[in-house]
Design an enzyme around this catalytic site. Structure first.
Site, PDB file in Angstrom:
ATOM      1  N   CYS A 248       0.931  -1.275   0.096  1.00 47.50           N
ATOM      2  CA  CYS A 248      -0.102   0.059  -0.040  1.00 47.50           C
ATOM      3  C   CYS A 248       1.009   1.118   0.028  1.00 47.50           C
ATOM      4  CB  CYS A 248      -1.045  -0.027   1.125  1.00 47.50           C
ATOM      5  SG  CYS A 248      -2.803   0.619   1.000  1.00 47.50           S
TER       6      CYS A 248
ATOM      7  N   HIS B 148      -3.275  -5.340   1.744  1.00 50.36           N
ATOM      8  CA  HIS B 148      -2.522  -5.689   3.057  1.00 50.36           C
ATOM      9  C   HIS B 148      -2.349  -6.969   3.441  1.00 50.36           C
ATOM     10  CE1 HIS B 148      -1.967  -1.213   4.214  1.00 50.36           C
ATOM     11  NE2 HIS B 148      -3.171  -1.114   3.656  1.00 50.36           N
TER      12      HIS B 148
ATOM     13  N   GLU C 249      -0.594  -8.437   5.477  1.00 49.80           N
ATOM     14  CA  GLU C 249      -0.288  -8.253   6.882  1.00 49.80           C
ATOM     15  C   GLU C 249      -1.611  -8.332   7.793  1.00 49.80           C
ATOM     16  OE1 GLU C 249       0.261  -5.897   4.901  1.00 49.80           O
ATOM     17  OE2 GLU C 249      -0.017  -4.212   5.814  1.00 49.80           O
TER      18      GLU C 249
HETATM   19  N1  GLN Z   1      -3.584   6.362   1.033  1.00 45.06           N
HETATM   20  C1  GLN Z   1      -2.188   6.086   1.640  1.00 45.06           C
HETATM   21  C2  GLN Z   1      -1.111   6.899   1.145  1.00 45.06           C
HETATM   22  O1  GLN Z   1      -1.400   7.477  -0.061  1.00 45.06           O
HETATM   23  C3  GLN Z   1      -2.009   4.749   1.815  1.00 45.06           C
HETATM   24  C4  GLN Z   1      -3.092   3.899   2.430  1.00 45.06           C
HETATM   25  C5  GLN Z   1      -2.272   2.574   2.740  1.00 45.06           C
HETATM   26  O2  GLN Z   1      -1.409   2.486   3.053  1.00 45.06           O
HETATM   27  N2  GLN Z   1      -3.274   1.747   3.497  1.00 45.06           N
HETATM   28  O3  GLN Z   1      -0.273   6.831   1.577  1.00 45.06           O
END
Ligand code: GLN
Length: 197
Positions: free
Chosen positions: A80, A176, A178
């Site tokens: 992410c 994710h 994790e």
């Molecule tokens: N929207 C977040 C960002 O731009 C990422 C979201 C996440 O890691 N769950 O950093």
């Protein structure tokens, strides 16, 4: 096996907990400063807020040593916000405030493109090399992978759309693993970089 979790901001405890459960024989260390990168077998970049993590990477002096380690072949699994930080290019998003990126993963992504926190969801993800059932991926303000360049390859799909890529030992996922009660992605990553059989 010594595994690092970048521990500046984000879902660091969740990553550490998942590694302790999924890879019980590994030593897991938090990476706060450049010396913590020494003698790691692999690094995990958590989800969180990519703008904040980028700022803290700069302030802690980790930005350029991390880039050097990644270019030297340190295996990394980034989820992410971690994927955002590795991307070659960010497509401008609605927020207009994007972080700098390390550029080691040949993808173009757009932040927050699956909607707001309230639109977070779990969705079945098909992952190359993993037997069914599909992996249940958690998508939380996730980046969308808009295109995959020639030096990266798609390894995960949600409804036919790419949600995971790799370039050699660098993996980036928009969901994710994790947060899922399922060790298959972690094990597949560690197997692909030769750390488990
Ligand atoms: N929207 C977040 C960002 O731009 C990422 C979201 C996440 O890691 N769950 O950093």
């Amino acid at each position: 096996m010594r595994l690092g979790v970048l521990a500046l901001q984000g879902d660091v405890p969740e990553h550490r907990r998942a590694l302790a459960r999924f890879v019980p024989r590994a030593e897991v260390v938090g990476v706060h400063r450049a010396p913590d990168l020494a003698s790691l077998d692999a690094l995990f970049l958590p989800g969180g807020e990519s703008t904040t993590i980028a700022r803290l990477l700069e302030e802690s002096g980790l930005w350029s040593p991390l880039g050097t380690s990644l270019r030297a072949g340190l295996p990394v699994l980034a989820t992410c916000a971690g994927l955002i930080l590795l991307a070659r290019e960010l497509a401008p998003g609605a927020s207009g405030r994007d972080p700098p990126t390390l550029g080691v993963l040949d993808v173009q992504v757009r932040r927050n493109d699956y909607g707001s926190q309230g639109e977070s969801c779990e969705a079945p993800v098909r992952i190359e090399g993993l037997r069914p059932p599909p992996f249940v991926g958690a998508f939380i303000r996730s980046p969308r992978i808009l295109s995959v360049g020639p030096s990266a390859e798609a390894i995960a799909w949600r409804d036919g759309e790419v949600v995971g890529v790799r370039s050699g030992k660098v993996w980036g996922l928009s969901f994710h693993p994790e947060l899922s009660d399922d060790p298959r992605v972690h094990r597949a990553f560690l197997r692909s970089v030769g750390l488990v059989r």
